[in-house]
Structure formats: structure tokens, C-alpha cells
Design an enzyme around this catalytic site. Structure first.
Site, PDB file in Angstrom:
ATOM      1  N   CYS A   7       8.899 -18.635  13.912  1.00  0.00           N
ATOM      2  CA  CYS A   7       8.555 -19.534  12.696  1.00  0.00           C
ATOM      3  C   CYS A   7       7.353 -19.083  11.976  1.00  0.00           C
ATOM      4  CB  CYS A   7       8.103 -20.834  13.324  1.00  0.00           C
ATOM      5  SG  CYS A   7       9.247 -21.742  14.363  1.00  0.00           S
ATOM      6  N   GLY A  35      11.501 -15.805  10.977  1.00  0.00           N
ATOM      7  CA  GLY A  35      12.674 -16.739  11.510  1.00  0.00           C
ATOM      8  C   GLY A  35      13.862 -16.759  10.058  1.00  0.00           C
ATOM      9  N   ASN A 110       4.347 -23.533  14.297  1.00  0.00           N
ATOM     10  CA  ASN A 110       4.752 -22.027  14.881  1.00  0.00           C
ATOM     11  C   ASN A 110       3.921 -21.849  16.084  1.00  0.00           C
ATOM     12  OD1 ASN A 110       3.594 -18.814  14.242  1.00  0.00           O
ATOM     13  ND2 ASN A 110       5.080 -19.215  15.190  1.00  0.00           N
ATOM     14  N   GLY A 111       4.860 -21.589  17.352  1.00  0.00           N
ATOM     15  CA  GLY A 111       4.164 -21.402  18.668  1.00  0.00           C
ATOM     16  C   GLY A 111       4.980 -22.031  19.440  1.00  0.00           C
ATOM     17  N   CYS A 248      -2.247 -13.173  19.265  1.00  0.00           N
ATOM     18  CA  CYS A 248      -0.944 -12.445  19.888  1.00  0.00           C
ATOM     19  C   CYS A 248      -1.100 -10.887  19.332  1.00  0.00           C
ATOM     20  CB  CYS A 248       0.331 -13.022  19.558  1.00  0.00           C
ATOM     21  SG  CYS A 248       1.650 -11.888  19.789  1.00  0.00           S
ATOM     22  N   TYR A 254       4.394  -5.580  15.888  1.00  0.00           N
ATOM     23  CA  TYR A 254       5.707  -6.201  15.309  1.00  0.00           C
ATOM     24  C   TYR A 254       6.016  -6.998  14.380  1.00  0.00           C
ATOM     25  CZ  TYR A 254      10.716  -7.210  15.441  1.00  0.00           C
ATOM     26  OH  TYR A 254      11.893  -7.667  15.098  1.00  0.00           O
ATOM     27  N   SER A 295       9.408  -1.615  11.285  1.00  0.00           N
ATOM     28  CA  SER A 295       8.136  -1.773  11.981  1.00  0.00           C
ATOM     29  C   SER A 295       7.447  -0.464  12.768  1.00  0.00           C
ATOM     30  CB  SER A 295       8.060  -2.631  13.082  1.00  0.00           C
ATOM     31  OG  SER A 295       9.188  -2.480  13.879  1.00  0.00           O
ATOM     32  N   ASP A 357       8.882   4.190  17.778  1.00  0.00           N
ATOM     33  CA  ASP A 357       9.454   2.575  17.536  1.00  0.00           C
ATOM     34  C   ASP A 357       8.207   1.754  18.236  1.00  0.00           C
ATOM     35  OD1 ASP A 357      10.904   0.511  17.010  1.00  0.00           O
ATOM     36  OD2 ASP A 357      12.893   0.967  18.158  1.00  0.00           O
ATOM     37  N   ASP A 358       8.439   0.346  17.916  1.00  0.00           N
ATOM     38  CA  ASP A 358       7.394  -0.462  18.282  1.00  0.00           C
ATOM     39  C   ASP A 358       7.593  -1.058  19.548  1.00  0.00           C
ATOM     40  OD1 ASP A 358       9.037  -3.098  18.184  1.00  0.00           O
ATOM     41  OD2 ASP A 358       9.363  -2.248  16.122  1.00  0.00           O
ATOM     42  N   CYS A 394       7.074 -14.078  27.670  1.00  0.00           N
ATOM     43  CA  CYS A 394       5.809 -14.731  26.711  1.00  0.00           C
ATOM     44  C   CYS A 394       6.135 -16.295  26.739  1.00  0.00           C
ATOM     45  CB  CYS A 394       5.686 -14.414  25.243  1.00  0.00           C
ATOM     46  SG  CYS A 394       4.889 -15.258  24.218  1.00  0.00           S
ATOM     47  N   CYS A 443      -4.380 -11.654  23.076  1.00  0.00           N
ATOM     48  CA  CYS A 443      -3.477 -11.959  24.405  1.00  0.00           C
ATOM     49  C   CYS A 443      -2.556 -10.584  24.496  1.00  0.00           C
ATOM     50  CB  CYS A 443      -2.511 -13.141  23.905  1.00  0.00           C
ATOM     51  SG  CYS A 443      -1.226 -13.403  25.319  1.00  0.00           S
ATOM     52  N   CYS A 446       2.185 -10.340  27.985  1.00  0.00           N
ATOM     53  CA  CYS A 446       3.620  -9.588  28.108  1.00  0.00           C
ATOM     54  C   CYS A 446       3.620  -8.224  28.749  1.00  0.00           C
ATOM     55  CB  CYS A 446       4.475  -9.687  26.728  1.00  0.00           C
ATOM     56  SG  CYS A 446       3.568  -9.176  25.470  1.00  0.00           S
TER      57      CYS A 446
END
Ligand code: SF4
Length: 475
Positions: A7, A35, A110-111, A248, A254, A295, A357-358, A394, A443, A446
Site C-alpha cells: 500500500c 500496490g 499502509n502496514g 523498514c 527495494y 531496483s 539484484d536487491d 515479515c 528494522c 527479516c
């Protein structure tokens, strides 16, 4: 890349009637990368809400005829959605509009809440009925409940924040006020700015402010509530400092657009720095550096600058890929990579290539990309990843797969290199991430498993297995 974020939010407050549906349209277009499943805009014309929302991208949903039905107004709220919970259906589209005894409310979020299960269970036990399955509906319900007991909408938001845990960047609108709120951890970005004619714009990313001609004023502080109304701007910082700031880190790696600036850090610069750090950590003799569009490009530039190996465009990305590429089935992804990316043989043939790549999730897409390069004649392929290996799910609004599907949970780095067909493979280290953004507050759960909030075990068992079974069904 198989990870999606859930989002982008938008809000506008104007001193006089304006075509805010149009402003929202352009801002949501700039946030479309956050999104593509559904989107919506609510315009407030003197307390009357005009709402349109549907499944599809901004260009698909907001046709000229839909746009012409919006009145001018002094406030608007908008949303683009990729659903990490609750699946794709109209009941989960946003903004959510609620009529209650003291007025009405439009909410965009969002979240993901990390205590959604507990909140929803308790509300349902007390008679609440939910139409969809999103966390946003839970937030809207609690704000409405609180509004009936409190003197103002902003107090209701503040009381609601006392109960929420996890990630939420909110934009909401009552008949007379526009309110933005960011969770005390500051997981997801949220900023506001102002246009020359005095309209305030709130958005998930600064790229949306730029798109509508607004200049960024600042990011919301983690925990801050800002109210925009006829008396100006008022800030409530009573929730600020109650949690450790944990933005985050994957927004920088990304999710966010490289032209955005989040919490004062340029996303482009952060990605370039990641490339430089990769070059120091995993140097290699090679003829050129290429990035997986989009990205991986900024980090590839950084790797090239640091190593002195020339940067090149190794892939052309099909610009006309629609939202069908959000298809979650693994079988679909295998075929779609070829349609999405095409290597430039004349650049890579006979060369030793550093490929940036990311991230690597399951390894399927990375294997396809390496194979495309190999078939185009690359002599050696040295894959470098501008993030550490994914080892954990996550809980804060990102569709990172469950552990069983994360390749790094089951294989060593040399084994992954072998599986994807690369000559060598190198990841960024967790300690590099603080250098990347110039802060050690973020954060990284992940990658590290250190979650900034309590993680209820049933969340993974319920929510994430639910999401996974949904994917499997779609294969
Ligand atoms: Fe971002 Fe990873 Fe934390 Fe989720 S767990 S908020 S993706 S850093």
C-alpha cells in the site's frame, strides 16, 4: 523479485475548493509501485464524501468518466493496495468509509498490525462484524468506537494508537479534519508537504509530493499525529519516543522509489551506498557491472563506482508489464521473467559480468535471470545482492514468504550460487545496512529475526499459512 509491499496512502487538505480527485490521481500514480491490486479516492465536499474504489491500477480504475463524477472539495484521501493479508477482493479495497453517530470517516492505511489477531478476536467477541479481512477495518472499527467516547477525532486516533501494535501509516478524514498518523516504531514512511497555493499533501513517499507540485515539509515523527483543519496544523507527539524507531530497511533496498527521500535519507543514495559496500565486501575481477532493473540499477552504479569496473545496461525491462505480474504463482513467475527482462547480448557476450539484484527469495527468479544472461553469452556471472539473506517472515506489511520457501533458510551461499547457476554469489552483511542509511535504528527482522515488537506465534501459523495456501491454490 517476488516481494510485494502493501500500500501507498495519500491525503490532501486545501484552503478552498479544488479538483482534489485529480491531485489524488497523480499522487497515486506516483505511488503505484507500492500496490497494483486495487485503489481508491474519497473527496470531501463540505462534509459530503464521494468515493470510488475498485480492483485494478490507478489508470484502470480512474477512467475519465469516473474522474468527471468527482466534485471539487477541500479534502481527499487516497490509497493503492497490494494485499498481504485478506486476499484480493472488493471488501478489502481502501479507503474504508464509515458512517457513525458522530459523523463519518474515510481511512487509508499502509502496514500490518502485529496484534491484529488479538484485536479482531476481542472485537468479534464483543459483537463486531467485519466485511473484509484487512487490518484496516480493525483500525477503522476501533477509531469509530473511540470517537463515540471522545471529544474529537484526533483524540479517538490517539486512544486507538494506545491499542495498536505493529506497522501503520494512516491518513484519515472526518467531515472537517484531515489527520495523518505514523506508528511509534515508524515502520512505514509517511511525509507531508505543501503546494504553492497552500494545499497540504500527505503521502507515503516524497515522490508523490513531487508529482503534484508540492515541496516536502518533513516526515512524520514515529508516533506523531498531525491534524490539518481550518485552524491550521496541530501536532500530537504524545506517542513519540514510546518505541524504538524501526523504519523498514527494505523500503530503502527495494520498495520505495529511488527518487524518494525517507526520514531524510535519499533512497537512491542508500542503494548506491549498498553497491559500494558490496564491492568492498565481495570484490571480483570482471569486465562490467549490470543491475537487474529497476531496483538493482542504483546499487550496480555504486558497485561500479567503487570497483572501477564499467557500468553497463545489461537488461531491457519491458515497460508495458501490467499488474498481471503481481501473479503469485511460482509457475507463472518462471515464464514471466522472460517477458519482463531481455538481455542485451552485444553488451554481455564473452564478458565476465557482475550482476546486482536487491534480494533472493525462493531463488527461482534469480535462476531465470542468470540463465538469460548465460544464454546471451556471458562468460562468467558473479551475482551480488544488495541485502542480507532473507531468513524470517515479515509481520509489518511485507509479503515475504514463509521460511519453508526462503532459499537461504535451507542452503549455504555456495549452494545457492550453484542452484541459481552463478559462478559466485555475495550478499550484503547486516552490519553494512547501518552504513547504508547512516543510522543504526531500523528494522532488520527479516534478516536477523530480531523483531521490534512482540510476535504472536499464531500470526505466522494463521495469517501467513493462510496467505501461503492462497498462493498454492493459485498455482
Ligand atoms: Fe521491513 Fe524486513 Fe522489518 Fe518487514 S521484517 S518491516 S521487510 S525490515
Amino acid at each position: 523479485m517476488a516481494i510485494h509491499e502493501e500500500c501507498g496512502v495519500f491525503g490532501a487538505w486545501a484552503p478552498k475548493n479544488e479538483n482534489l480527485a485529480s491531485t489524488a490521481y497523480y499522487a497515486l500514480y506516483a505511488l503505484q509501485h507500492r500496490g497494483q491490486e486495487s485503489c481508491g479516492i474519497v473527496v470531501n465536499d463540505d462534509g459530503i464524501f464521494t468515493t470510488h474504489k475498485n480492483l485494478g491500477t490507478v489508470g484502470e480504475v480512474f477512467t475519465p468518466s469516473v474522474m468527471s463524477d468527482y466534485p471539487e472539495g477541500t479534502m481527499a484521501v487516497g490509497h493503492v493496495r497490494y494485499g498481504t493479508t485478506g486476499g484480493t477482493n472488493r471488501a478489502n479495497t481502501q479507503p474504508i468509509v464509515v458512517n457513525h453517530q458522530k459523523g463519518k470517516l474515510a481511512l487509508a492505511h499502509n502496514g500490518n498490525l502485529s496484534n491484529a489477531y488479538e484485536l479482531r478476536t476481542e472485537l468479534e467477541l464483543n459483537g463486531a462484524i467485519f466485511h473484509g479481512t484487512s487490518d484496516t477495518e480493525i483500525i477503522a472499527y476501533i477509531i469509530t468506537q473511540q470517537r463515540l467516547k471522545t471529544p474529537s477525532i484526533e483524540t479517538a486516533v490517539s486512544k486507538t494508537m494506545d491499542l495498536l501494535d505493529g506497522a501503520y501509516s494512516l491518513v484519515l478524514m472526518s467531515s472537517a479534519k484531515l489527520i495523518a498518523a505514523r506508528d511509534p516504531n515508524g515502520f512505514r514512511p509517511l511525509c507531508y508537504g505543501k503546494t504553492e497555493d497552500g494545499t497540504y499533501i500527505i503521502a507515503s513517499e516524497s515522490c508523490a509530493l513531487t508529482a503534484v507540485g508540492a515541496t516536502i515539509e518533513r516526515d512524520l515523527l514515529p508516533g506523531e499525529i498531525i491534524v490539518f483543519d481550518e485552524n491550521g496544523i496541530h501536532c500530537d507527539t504524545s506517542h513519540c519516543g514510546t518505541r524504538t524507531h524501526s523504519p523498514c530497511i527494505f523500503e530503502y533496498i527495494y520498495f520505495a522509489r529511488p527518487d524518494s527521500v525517507i526520514d531524510g535519507v535519499s533512497v537512491h543514495n542508500a542503494r548506491k551506498e549498498a553497491g559500494k559496500l558490496l564491492a568492498k565486501r565481495h570484490p571480483v575481477d570482471a569486465d562490467l557491472v549490470i543491475g537487474v532493473p529497476d531496483s538493482g540499477l542504483d546499487a550496480a552504479l555504486g558497485y561500479s563506482e567503487e570497483s572501477g569496473i564499467p557500468f553497463s545496461i545489461g537488461f531491457i525491462k519491458n515497460k508495458y508489464i501490467g499488474r498481471t505480474f503481481i501473479s503469485p504463482g511460482q509457475g507463472n513467475r518462471i515464464d514471466q521473467v522472460k517477458i519482463k527482462l531481455s538481455p542485451i547480448s552485444s553488451e554481455v557476450k564473452g564478458k565476465r559480468v557482475v550482476l546486482i539484484d536487491d534480494s533472493i527469495v525462493r531463488g527461482t527468479t534469480s535462476g531465470q535471470i542468470v540463465s538469460l544472461l548465460r544464454n546471451a553469452g556471458a562468460k562468467e556471472i558473479h551475482m551480488r545482492i544488495s541485502s542480507p539473506p532473507f531468513l524470517n517472515p515479515c509481520y509489518y506489511g511485507t509479503d515475504i514468504d514463509s521460511r519453508e520457501n526462503l532459499i537461504a533458510c535451507h542452503h549455504s551461499v555456495p549452494e545457492i550460487a550453484d542452484i541459481i547457476g552463478a559462478d559466485t554469489l555475495g550478499y550484503l552483511d547486516i552490519e553494512d545496512l547501518s552504513v547504508m542509511i547512516g543510522s543504526n535504528q531500523f528494522c532488520h527482522a527479516c534478516f536477523s529475526g530480531n523483531y521490534p515488537t512482540a510476535v504472536p506465534t499464531h500470526t505466522e501459523k494463521g495469517r501467513f499459512e493462510g496467505k501461503l495456501s492462497e498462493r498454492k491454490k493459485n498455482k
